[in-house]
Design a protein around this motif. Structure first.
Motif, PDB file in Angstrom:
ATOM      1  N   ILE A 526       0.853  -1.180   0.000  1.00  0.00           N
ATOM      2  CA  ILE A 526       0.000   0.000   0.000  1.00  0.00           C
ATOM      3  C   ILE A 526       0.894   1.236   0.000  1.00  0.00           C
ATOM      4  CG2 ILE A 526      -2.000  -1.070   1.094  1.00  0.00           C
ATOM      5  CD1 ILE A 526      -1.062  -0.097   3.765  1.00  0.00           C
ATOM      6  N   ASP A 527       0.315   2.375  -0.385  1.00  0.00           N
ATOM      7  CA  ASP A 527       1.119   3.591  -0.559  1.00  0.00           C
ATOM      8  C   ASP A 527       1.206   4.439   0.691  1.00  0.00           C
ATOM      9  OD1 ASP A 527      -1.503   4.265  -0.551  1.00  0.00           O
ATOM     10  OD2 ASP A 527      -1.428   5.626  -2.261  1.00  0.00           O
ATOM     11  N   LYS A 528       0.435   4.124   1.728  1.00  0.00           N
ATOM     12  CA  LYS A 528       0.543   4.848   2.985  1.00  0.00           C
ATOM     13  C   LYS A 528       0.122   3.924   4.117  1.00  0.00           C
ATOM     14  CE  LYS A 528      -4.041   6.931   2.306  1.00  0.00           C
ATOM     15  NZ  LYS A 528      -4.794   8.197   2.266  1.00  0.00           N
ATOM     16  N   PRO A 529       0.714   4.051   5.297  1.00  0.00           N
ATOM     17  CA  PRO A 529       0.444   3.126   6.399  1.00  0.00           C
ATOM     18  C   PRO A 529      -0.876   3.420   7.108  1.00  0.00           C
ATOM     19  CG  PRO A 529       2.072   4.730   7.081  1.00  0.00           C
ATOM     20  CD  PRO A 529       1.781   5.020   5.645  1.00  0.00           C
ATOM     21  N   LYS A 530      -1.964   3.213   6.418  1.00  0.00           N
ATOM     22  CA  LYS A 530      -3.276   3.453   7.009  1.00  0.00           C
ATOM     23  C   LYS A 530      -4.304   2.569   6.316  1.00  0.00           C
ATOM     24  CE  LYS A 530      -6.559   7.084   8.297  1.00  0.00           C
ATOM     25  NZ  LYS A 530      -6.896   8.534   8.230  1.00  0.00           N
ATOM     26  N   LEU A 531      -5.191   1.962   7.118  1.00  0.00           N
ATOM     27  CA  LEU A 531      -6.258   1.122   6.604  1.00  0.00           C
ATOM     28  C   LEU A 531      -7.591   1.642   7.119  1.00  0.00           C
ATOM     29  CD1 LEU A 531      -4.797  -2.494   7.061  1.00  0.00           C
ATOM     30  CD2 LEU A 531      -5.043  -1.219   4.924  1.00  0.00           C
ATOM     31  N   GLN A 532      -8.582   1.626   6.252  1.00  0.00           N
ATOM     32  CA  GLN A 532      -9.919   2.076   6.618  1.00  0.00           C
ATOM     33  C   GLN A 532     -10.794   0.886   7.005  1.00  0.00           C
ATOM     34  OE1 GLN A 532     -10.879   5.173   6.865  1.00  0.00           O
ATOM     35  NE2 GLN A 532      -9.096   6.166   5.958  1.00  0.00           N
ATOM     36  N   PHE A 533     -11.742   1.149   7.900  1.00  0.00           N
ATOM     37  CA  PHE A 533     -12.760   0.149   8.190  1.00  0.00           C
ATOM     38  C   PHE A 533     -13.608  -0.100   6.940  1.00  0.00           C
ATOM     39  CE2 PHE A 533     -12.108   0.953  12.773  1.00  0.00           C
ATOM     40  CZ  PHE A 533     -12.122  -0.375  13.213  1.00  0.00           C
ATOM     41  N   ASP A 534     -14.353  -1.204   6.962  1.00  0.00           N
ATOM     42  CA  ASP A 534     -15.284  -1.572   5.884  1.00  0.00           C
ATOM     43  C   ASP A 534     -14.558  -1.806   4.564  1.00  0.00           C
ATOM     44  OD1 ASP A 534     -17.427  -1.303   7.651  1.00  0.00           O
ATOM     45  OD2 ASP A 534     -17.603   0.828   7.238  1.00  0.00           O
ATOM     46  N   THR A 535     -13.319  -2.268   4.635  1.00  0.00           N
ATOM     47  CA  THR A 535     -12.607  -2.754   3.456  1.00  0.00           C
ATOM     48  C   THR A 535     -12.466  -4.266   3.575  1.00  0.00           C
ATOM     49  OG1 THR A 535     -10.452  -2.420   4.505  1.00  0.00           O
ATOM     50  CG2 THR A 535     -11.333  -0.597   3.201  1.00  0.00           C
ATOM     51  N   ASP A 536     -12.224  -4.927   2.445  1.00  0.00           N
ATOM     52  CA  ASP A 536     -12.087  -6.379   2.464  1.00  0.00           C
ATOM     53  C   ASP A 536     -10.916  -6.809   3.343  1.00  0.00           C
ATOM     54  OD1 ASP A 536     -14.153  -6.343   0.712  1.00  0.00           O
ATOM     55  OD2 ASP A 536     -12.969  -6.782  -1.072  1.00  0.00           O
ATOM     56  N   CYS A 537      -9.853  -6.035   3.321  1.00  0.00           N
ATOM     57  CA  CYS A 537      -8.678  -6.372   4.122  1.00  0.00           C
ATOM     58  C   CYS A 537      -9.001  -6.338   5.620  1.00  0.00           C
ATOM     59  CB  CYS A 537      -7.540  -5.402   3.791  1.00  0.00           C
ATOM     60  SG  CYS A 537      -6.045  -5.620   4.785  1.00  0.00           S
ATOM     61  N   VAL A 538      -9.650  -5.290   6.072  1.00  0.00           N
ATOM     62  CA  VAL A 538      -9.962  -5.163   7.496  1.00  0.00           C
ATOM     63  C   VAL A 538     -11.046  -6.159   7.897  1.00  0.00           C
ATOM     64  CG1 VAL A 538     -10.815  -3.581   9.259  1.00  0.00           C
ATOM     65  CG2 VAL A 538      -9.218  -2.763   7.537  1.00  0.00           C
ATOM     66  N   ARG A 539     -12.012  -6.434   7.014  1.00  0.00           N
ATOM     67  CA  ARG A 539     -13.024  -7.438   7.323  1.00  0.00           C
ATOM     68  C   ARG A 539     -12.391  -8.815   7.507  1.00  0.00           C
ATOM     69  NH1 ARG A 539     -16.486  -4.467   3.456  1.00  0.00           N
ATOM     70  NH2 ARG A 539     -18.234  -3.564   4.634  1.00  0.00           N
ATOM     71  N   LEU A 540     -11.453  -9.149   6.635  1.00  0.00           N
ATOM     72  CA  LEU A 540     -10.757 -10.429   6.765  1.00  0.00           C
ATOM     73  C   LEU A 540      -9.968 -10.471   8.064  1.00  0.00           C
ATOM     74  CD1 LEU A 540      -8.954 -12.381   4.019  1.00  0.00           C
ATOM     75  CD2 LEU A 540      -7.598 -11.682   5.983  1.00  0.00           C
ATOM     76  N   PHE A 541      -9.302  -9.387   8.403  1.00  0.00           N
ATOM     77  CA  PHE A 541      -8.522  -9.326   9.637  1.00  0.00           C
ATOM     78  C   PHE A 541      -9.429  -9.360  10.862  1.00  0.00           C
ATOM     79  CE2 PHE A 541      -5.843  -6.859  12.699  1.00  0.00           C
ATOM     80  CZ  PHE A 541      -4.800  -7.761  12.768  1.00  0.00           C
TER      81      PHE A 541
END
Length: 968
Positions: A526-541
């Motif tokens: 990813i291009d910046k160290p931040k993840l948003q809620f309600d994304t596939d990545c965070v849902r999987l995590f």
């Protein structure tokens, strides 16, 4: 500078300077992965083999001893033919008369995959074998298995068995520990240590330490050429040497250490297999087809282990109740090797408040009152606990205390009032840069990003170039210990509440989500160290963490999580409250009626209590306090200092953990062997891919594991498939799996969502979160719960229509305007003009010669002469390209054309370069000489014989060229 500090600099710097000169290191794969138990009347023969069944070992267990364990390991490695002959001789030697029934003297009892251990109660010994396993994760080619089934076999023969009336009861108590429930092992990866420890262990400079027992080549190369083939052996080149490394496990997280203690010094290390208890889960995150594996491993401590209300606080040795080390590993799955791949990990810890406290369960209350059992003015037990953490994790130790501070009646606050002064007392003797940090109930702000910045995380790769050309301010502040090959995590976040279940799991998820963003950024995903809620990545995590929390809650509290991440985010559906009530009742029932039996089973399995004729039975003990407080039964010989409360040498290695510093003390835990590079005991490729077996691609673990593309990626064409795109729940792939039975429930949730307030942000999650136990519901009863709207997708074409489906759908929220209103006249005029313009364009393209009045003459902007919405002219292929393709087709059919002059020149250059290369190679193999006289003799002898050969080859090539030119 202190001696240990010098060794730290030596270990971390010299290993980088001399890595190319010293042989590489690799973890040793266990040579025993399959077992067959054979039985005679006098003995058990346990035949163990490697995965390919090319190497075998035999363990002989005597059955004539009624109460003693007699095991013989001849330490010999058999091939397949030798072990068949051995079993044949055993069968022939143990046969009875041929006329009798059952004449075979050797019978096959069962097949197993490992030894859990040996245990004895009041009669003879039992052997516990793993009979079924299931692969749960893969880290760098190292497989992690879950125990699915076990078998407990009584060793002594019936003819010598001395029965005892209470033996059967002890067996039932021991079997109450369900080994098929969340026990894990690996044949090649040390699960008791973190990934950071395991990888830094392979980078230590073993030749610099004389205390490490390094075996010689003669002791290692005992196999035949058929077992280990070296392609450089026939060429006279030196054999490529690799250090095979096997280290001692971290016994705090090993659950069968006591069961293997009886045979540890008798048998070969390949027979010893250590298991952990906790959780292991792995999911695949697909980033536009690029696989990234996210692994979550939880290690439950075997010290002071037990159930919820029966094990609270800490014992006199500094071990706390419900202590769990959680590690999240992120690695690029496209490269399997530890040396060539990219791996990152982040470790957190949960555990009870390190004080002498308990809760009285005799009152039959949902939340029994907290009782401080013993005064500890010098924080002695807390010092022992944090000393362990400094050794394993380094500094800083960050305490996140989630215990409530505002209560109607003082309950949890008692723990905070005792813990904070204890930390202040310990910090006054530590250097300020290594002091213990204390955070009270700030789940939202400080603990998410600042904790990761303070401790850092582990990654085995240096910063990528993309971090230089696209710098991020948040990346510059990340802590940890930087090395030339990456960075190390120094310190750890320690989270606790009263139970260390619901609130703790949510807080760890929030910190883990922030750490995951930094890990993906460090890997260049990813291009910046931040993840948003309600994304596939965070849902999987989030799913991984909820499974992790449910499993740990069942093990300690007797039920699944009562409050989940969605509950604390205020977006859980209202039906979740009924499930919370059921989980609360299940937890209360387990604590009140079954925890005592489970505690007895844990005490017996961990051998905290060992039955004996002279002791009272386990069920007769009024308390197990003295079983877990062993040092209280004797006067201490060496009382620890209240000021210098840490172990000697720990402080000088900080912030790096003392256990990871290559010094004489830590090197004693490592066994090193000089091995051939192609030895199968360090061959992870063969271990993982199993080329000797016929396997199905669909049955492989990487296909069956949870996949973000299969589980979460939207099935609708046109939506962004990136796992980092924020999307609604109905847009994910999981919404398709909504069953018919949940239709009515989902419709009600959608109705409730219309009047619910918007979901709070991450920063809004603070001390207003609910308790992880069962109380204080009326305090939060006024807060409405926002339910998650879910779109119903039925299997049949004719779906039932509700009253809500007949009403116009509200579009104000997603689109920002209400489409149900009729558009005004101005918008209609603009739309008609646009439609008219498109119709005229199509007419001009179909009939270019027409000159109609009122039609705009538009020209197509394209490089093709004929290009419109109806037809596109194919690009032209030039003559040279056609000739190349025709020659390619003719060559495939076996029709070769005559060679032209260009081909001959190309071939001549190839021959010329080939023989020049040969000449250089011959001279490069010239040996090194001690004196000038030896060199003159060589050049006058052997090498002078090589020069005419090379000269004749060159002359022959030149004459061949001249002949070809004359012929042309």
């Amino acid at each position: 500078m202190h001696k240990t500090s010098k060794s730290l600099c030596c270990g971390l710097c010299v290993q980088q300077r001399k890595r190319r000169k010293m042989p590489p290191s690799a973890a040793i794969v266990s040579g025993i992965q399959r077992m067959v138990l054979y039985e005679t009347r006098a003995r058990y023969f346990l035949v163990g083999s490697n995965q390919a069944q090319t190497r075998h070992r035999v363990l002989k267990i005597d059955r004539t001893e009624p109460k003693d364990l007699v095991i013989i390991d001849d330490k010999h490695v058999y091939n397949q033919q030798e072990v068949r002959e051995l079993l044949g001789r055993l069968d022939l030697g143990n046969r009875t008369k041929i006329s009798q029934k059952g004449s075979s003297g050797l019978s096959r009892a069962l097949t197993a995959f490992g030894i859990v251990g040996f245990v004895r109660f009041l009669e003879g010994y039992y052997i516990v074998l793993i009979t079924k396993r299931r692969k749960m994760a893969d880290i760098g080619g190292h497989s992690i298995y879950k125990i699915e089934d076990t078998s407990m076999i009584y060793i002594p023969n019936d003819s010598v068995r001395v029965t005892h009336p209470d033996e059967a009861r002890y067996v039932r108590i021991f079997q109450n520990v369900d080994l098929s429930s969340n026990f894990y092992f690996s044949y090649s990866y040390d699960l008791s240590h973190s990934l950071q420890y395991n990888l830094t262990l392979l980078q230590r400079p073993y030749e610099l330490w004389s205390s490490v027992p390094i075996l010689s080549n003669d002791e290692i190369h005992t196999k035949s050429k058929q077992d280990c083939f070296d392609i450089f052996e026939d060429e006279g080149l030196p054999t490529q040497v690799v250090y095979g490394v096997r280290n001692e496990p971290y016994h705090k997280y090993v659950w069968n250490g006591k069961l293997l203690e009886r045979i540890k010094d008798i048998v070969h290390p390949d027979w010893l297999m250590y298991i952990i208890h906790g959780f292991c889960g792995q999911s695949k995150l697909l980033i536009y087809g690029h696989p990234v594996h996210i692994t979550l491993i939880a290690r439950r401590s075997s010290k002071f282990a037990g159930t919820r209300f029966l094990k609270r606080g800490a014992n006199c040795e500094g071990d706390v109740a419900n202590e769990v080390e959680t590690e999240q590993i992120v690695h690029d799955a496209s490269v399997m090797s530890f040396t060539a791949g990219s791996y990152s990990s982040y470790v957190q810890v949960r555990g009870s408040v390190p004080l002498y406290w308990s809760q009285d369960i005799s009152t039959m209350m949902p939340k029994p009152p907290i009782r401080l059992d013993q005064a500890d003015p010098y924080a002695h037990v807390a010092a022992l606990h944090f000393d362990q953490m400094l050794q394993r994790f380094g500094s800083p130790i960050i305490i996140l205390n989630l215990v409530k501070k505002r209560e109607k009646r003082k309950h949890e606050k008692l723990l905070s009032e005792e813990l904070y002064p204890a930390v202040i007392n310990l910090n006054q003797f530590l250097p300020p840069e290594h002091s213990i940090e204390y955070i009270a109930w700030d789940m939202a702000r400080y603990t998410k990003r600042n904790v990761v910045k303070r401790t850092g995380f582990f990654i085995n790769r240096a910063d990528l170039y993309c971090h230089t050309i696209r710098p991020d301010d948040r990346w510059e502040d990340v802590g940890g210990y930087l090395t030339s090959s990456g960075r190390l995590q120094t310190g750890v976040l320690r989270t606790n509440c009263v139970d260390c279940l619901d609130r703790t799991n949510t807080a760890q998820f929030m910190v883990g989500k922030c750490a995951l963003a930094y890990q993906l950024y460090a890997l260049g995903m990813i291009d910046k160290p931040k993840l948003q809620f309600d994304t596939d990545c965070v849902r999987l995590f989030e799913e991984l963490y909820e499974d992790h929390g449910d499993t740990l809650s069942l093990q300690y509290g007797g039920s699944q999580l009562v409050h989940r991440v969605k509950t604390y985010r205020k977006i859980a559906p209202w039906t979740q409250h009924s499930k919370d009530i059921m989980q609360t009742l299940s937890r209360y029932y387990s604590n009140a009626f079954s925890d005592a039996d489970r505690q007895d089973a844990i005490n017996l399995f961990l051998q905290v209590y060992q039955p004996a004729e002279s002791k009272p039975h386990l069920w007769e003990l009024p308390t197990d306090f003295y079983l877990h407080q062993s040092s209280t039964m004797a006067l201490p010989q060496d009382r620890r200092s209240y000021t210098l409360w840490w172990t000697q040498g720990v402080l000088s290695s900080l912030p790096v953990p003392y256990d990871e510093v290559p010094c004489d003390e830590t090197m004693k835990q490592v066994e090193v062997k000089r091995m051939n590079r192609f030895d199968e005991s360090i061959d992870i490729y063969t271990e993982f891919f199993k080329p000797y077996e016929i396997t199905s691609f669909d049955d492989t673990f990487c296909i069956a594991m949870t996949n973000s593309a299969r589980e979460f990626m939207p099935k609708t064409v046109g939506l962004d498939p990136s796992p980092f795109t924020v999307r609604k729940p109905e847009e994910t792939g999981k919404s398709v799996l909504v069953s018919k039975s949940s239709k009515e429930e989902t419709v009600i949730q959608r109705k409730t969502a219309a009047s619910a307030p918007p979901a709070p942000s991450e920063e809004a999650m603070s001390s207003s979160s609910e308790d992880d136990s069962e109380e204080d519901r009326d305090d939060d009863a006024t807060v409405s719960q926002r339910s998650t709207p879910i779109k119903l997708l039925t299997e049949s074409v004719e779906s039932t229509r509700t009253l809500e489906d007949m009403q116009p759908q509200q579009t104000k929220e997603p689109y920002g305007l209400n489409l149900s209103d009729f558009p005004d006249e101005k918008d209609i005029v603009i739309y008609e003009s646009f439609a008219h313009l498109g119709e005229n364009q199509h007419q001009v393209e179909k009939n270019r010669n027409a000159r109609l009045s009122g039609v705009l003459p538009l020209e197509a902007v394209s490089c093709f002469p004929e290009d419109s919405v109806f037809e596109v002219l194919a690009p032209q292929v030039d003559t040279d390209s056609r000739n190349v393709f025709e020659r390619h087709v003719l060559t495939g059919q076996g029709q070769l054309r005559a060679l032209c002059r260009e081909d001959m020149l190309m071939y001549r250059e190839y021959v010329k370069n080939r023989y020049i290369y040969l000449y250089v190679q011959i001279f490069s193999l010239t040996p090194k000489f001690q004196t000038d006289r030896e060199e003159e003799c060589f050049r006058g002898g052997e090498q002078s014989a090589l020069l005419p050969m090379v000269t004749s080859l060159a002359e022959g090539t030149e004459s061949w060229r001249e002949e070809e030119e004359q012929r042309e």
